[in-house]
Every structure is written in C-alpha cells, then in structure tokens.
Design a protein around this motif. Structure first.
Motif: not given
Length: 535
Positions: A494-514
C-alpha cells in the motif's frame, strides 16, 4: 432582399454556440495554437460585441467603426463628419488612446449601457463648447469607451473612432480589432502614401472573408496625383476581390496637416451622404445589417471546424504527454516490485547491519538502515521515471507549455516526501508488531521493536533472510509470524503504491491544470450543426 433573422430560437442557439467557443482552450504551444486563440477571441468579440446585440435589438442605430493605421487621418475624418472636434487627432499620438463613439443625443441610451462592447467602461461626456479640453486631467483611458453626442449626427447613425490598428501599444491594437468586430459598417481609412501597407489589407481581407459591409477612404491624396493613386488603389482592391467596395477620396488640405483642424464639409460630403443613406433609407439599412450579420453567420461554417480541429490537436497532444508519464511510472513501478521481491533493499549499510544483528547492532539501528535503504530505492525509481518522462517530453513540442517542464523550487523535494512516507510505514509496522506482542503472555513477550525489525528484514531481504522469519516464529509463534508477515506485506504494498501514485500525480498536475479535454471538439461541431439547422 436578405433580411435579418431575429427569431428567439436563433438567439438561444447562438448563445449556446458562444458558450462553446468561450470554453475552448488552446494552452499547449502547438503550431496552430496562436491562430486558434486569436480566432476564438475574434469570434467571441464578434458574437458579444456585434451579432448577438444586433439580433436582439435590430432597431438600434447603425454603428460605423472608423479604423486605420497610425496617421491615416481617422480622427480628423470623424471630427469633420461630425462638424466639431470630438476625437483627439494628430500625428504625434499619446501612448494610450481612448476610442470615441459619437451619436445623436436621443440615441445615447443605445450606447451608454452594455449592449455592445460590454467589456469597455463607459465614460459619458456632456455637451462641450468648442475649444474645451477633450480629456480630463488624471484620467485612465485604458479599456474605456468615451461616448459623445452631437446634434449634427442624424438619429440612427453612430460613428466610432478606433485606436490605430498598427499601434505600438499592444492593447491598443487588440482594442482596435475588437471595435472593428462590433461594426455594422467597416470604414477603413488609409493614405496616399500607405495604401499598399500590409496591416490595413489584413483587415480588408477579413472584411471580405466575413462579407461585412465595407467602405474604404483614401485620405490625404495630393491633387497632382489623385487620379493615378485612385487608379492604382482601385486596381489593388479589384485584385483582392474587393472591386465593388465603395471608395471615397479625401484630398490633402491645409486643415489635415498635423491632424489639428476640420476638413471642409465638401471634402467629406460624399462619404457623409453614403453613411446617411445606409442609416436612414429603410432598404439600404436592412441590406447593410443583414449582409454583415449573415456574413458573420456564414463564416462560422469554416471557423468552427477550424477551432474544433485545433481543440482536437490539443487533446491529442495532452494524451501523448499524459501517456509518457503513465508509461514511465507504470514501467518503474513494475521494476520496483521485482526489486523488492528480490531483496534489493537489503544492501549496503542495511546488509551490514543485518549481518551484525543482534550482537553488534540493535533492532532500532537495523530498522533505521532498512528504512533508509527502502527510501533510496523508491527515490531511484521515481527519478528514473521522471528522467524517462523528460526524455520523451523533450521530443514533444507541446511540452514547452508553461508549468510542464519547469519545476517549482518551493515544493517539497521527492526525497523529502518519500522519506516521510517510509517513516510512516515504519510507525505503522511497529504498531502491528505491538498488536501481536500484546496477544502473548507478558512473561515471555519479546520486545516489539525486535519483532518489527525481524518482520521488516524478512519482507525486504528476499531469500537471504529466511532466518529472520525463523527467529520471528520463535518469538511470537508460527501463526503469529505468518499473520504479521501478511499484514506487514499488505502495508508495504500500500505504501509503495501510494508513493508511486502520488509522484505520478504530481508530475501530471501541471498538465491537468491546463484543462485540456476531449469534449470541446465535439461540442463545437455540435453547436455549429444546431445553428445550421436552426437557420
């Protein structure tokens, strides 16, 4: 004769179309994005400032917008048509120039509100005597429409002196384009010296594209060359498909020097008579209004699909950028799971600590080393994923959008975020160990930190740490060891998945913000289809 269609159903359809156009976004720097943004803004200006207001109130005065290049004599021409100085004129222009609308006093109510040009603040100018100052000290003319009244302007006609279309001030150029988009009649002014310049011809071609009611004025023409210049200008208009556009010539006169005076009434009489005819003759007025409105409606057949195509290109580019992130993180996630199963965490200092445990290493020191090694492994995976994303995005022109490639230095680093997540995993693991120890007889219960260190070693060390499982079973029993290992394994996943998911979402956040979505393409085409059926 074509008439103006003012049915409520058409207005509702146009309002829906307008909302679809306003919702279209083109933030990614693709090749066609600047043109798409300009087309969207121009179309919104024409809908908001002209077409919808005109269809709602067809009886409103005819608005003739006078546009042209710097020094073309627009303001002098407007002043001369009115018969007094209502608009600032001169070769030496101020940094910012306020557009001036002049109408008959009884028509003032049509323009004092927000019926047309709703984004411009109205500034009402009461009647002034000749020689009074035009501008009040300390005023701020930006985004202001100055409304003048004059008895010399007949009811049913309004003149608007727009800023220079080639102004050095960007806002002035944008405002000039907006004002022209609000016109029933486009009055394009050029001079004998500049009639071949590119800027006015851009607007002339736009008027032809939209089939707008257009008239041109060739100003400041020396008497000695009036025939030759008029002939050459006419030939250029004919070549551009504008040979039937009414043309008027204003001679170069002493009054036009430096833009300070009024031209004789005879110099502008033909143009004034033409404008009065358009405004006062019922047939001419109906034809003028219908032509400009229908021309704009007809232009939507090409402009809306073009916007839809640009919206589709934006979404396709956004999908490529999103896919690059998801592919990189999915790949690294799978690789990370394999490394965890193979015991990659038990390396370096963590391995040394395990070999020294329990003689020369405490359970707490072993846990510290395992936590540090796990954090390093997670950081390595996130860094590798980001590097793959960067490599893919560098080959994608759309990634140059603001906020996509720039990292915000104010944000917490990935190392810090991962460290927090791993330490949280350790705390929860220790709580699980406490739960198991509490179930045992207190006289033989082991230290919960020892239990946590053994189960962490067994989970993170792979096959090399089978002995850790055996030691754990000795302390809390086989069933307790199996139960704790299962719970701790699920917690780690759960923690490993959460870390990778959170970092991926942070990378996608500027793109989502467009805010790039697939809907605008279909919505634009659907809005056009509904409008075509309604027409």
């Amino acid at each position: 004769m074509v008439t103006l269609d003012v049915r409520p159903q058409l207005l509702d359809t146009l309002s829906a179309l307008r909302d679809r156009v306003a919702a279209a976004r083109f933030p990614l720097p693709l090749a066609g994005a600047p043109r798409a943004r300009a087309n969207r803004d121009e179309l919104l200006a024409q809908l908001d400032d002209y077409l919808v207001p005109r269809l709602k109130e067809p009886e409103a005065p005819l608005l003739a917008v006078v546009g042209g290049s710097t020094g073309s004599g627009k303001s002098t021409l407007v002043n001369s048509l009115v018969g007094r100085r209502v608009s600032e004129a001169g070769v030496l222009r101020p940094t910012t120039r306020t557009p001036v609308l002049v109408c008959h006093p009884e028509d003032h109510h049509w323009f004092s509100g927000m019926r047309v040009l709703p984004d411009l603040t109205r500034e009402w100018v009461p009647h002034r005597e000749p020689g009074d100052d035009l501008f009040l000290p300390g005023e701020t003319p930006a985004r202001v429409l100055r409304v003048e009244t004059a008895d010399s302007i007949p009811r049913g006609l309004a003149l608007l002196d727009a800023p220079d279309i080639d102004s050095l001030v960007v806002d002035n150029r944008v405002l000039a384009a907006e004002l022209i988009c609000a016109a029933d009649v486009w009055v394009m002014v050029t001079t004998a010296a500049r009639y071949a310049d590119a800027v006015p011809w851009h607007l002339l071609r736009a008027a032809k594209e939209y089939n707008a009611t257009l008239v041109t004025v060739l100003d400041r023409v020396p008497h000695t060359v009036v025939s030759e210049v008029s002939r050459q200008y006419g030939a250029l208009l004919t070549k551009a498909g504008l040979g039937d556009v009414p043309r008027f010539t204003v001679p170069e006169l002493p009054e036009s020097a430096w833009g300070g005076g009024l031209l004789p009434a005879t110099a502008v009489a033909p143009l004034r008579a033409w404008l009065l005819h358009q405004a006062q003759d019922p047939g001419a007025r109906a034809h003028t209004l219908a032509r400009t409105a229908q021309g704009l409606l007809d232009s939507l057949k090409a402009r809306m699909p073009e916007l839809a195509g640009a919206a589709a290109a934006q979404y396709a580019a956004a999908l490529r950028l999103t896919s690059a992130v998801e592919t990189a993180y999915d790949s690294e996630h799978a690789r990370l799971r394999g490394r965890l199963q193979s015991g990659a965490v038990l390396a370096g200092d963590a391995l040394k600590r395990w070999r020294a445990y329990p003689l020369d290493c405490s359970a707490g020191e072993l846990l510290d080393a395992l936590v540090e090694s796990l954090a390093a492994l997670l950081l390595c995976s996130v860094t590798a994923a980001d590097e793959r994303v960067d490599d893919t995005w560098r080959r994608e022109p759309a990634s140059a959008a603001s906020g996509l490639t720039d990292r915000d230095p104010s944000l917490e680093s990935a190392e810090h975020r991962i460290g927090l997540a791993v330490r949280r995993w350790r705390r929860e693991l220790e709580e699980y160990a406490d739960d198991e120890v509490r179930e045992l007889d207190r006289s033989v219960a082991p230290d919960s930190e020892v239990v946590a260190a053994l189960v962490a070693t067994g989970l993170l060390g792979g096959r090399r740490t089978r002995v850790a499982g055996e030691r754990l079973a000795e302390r809390i029993g086989a069933h307790g060891a199996l139960r704790l290992r299962d719970r701790a394994g699920r917690l780690l996943t759960e923690h490993v998945d959460r870390v990778l998911h959170a970092e991926r979402e942070r990378r996608l956040a500027p793109l989502d913000g467009l805010d790039v979505h697939p809907e605008p393409q279909a919505e634009l085409i659907a809005a056009l289809s509904v409008l075509q059926k309604e027409r």
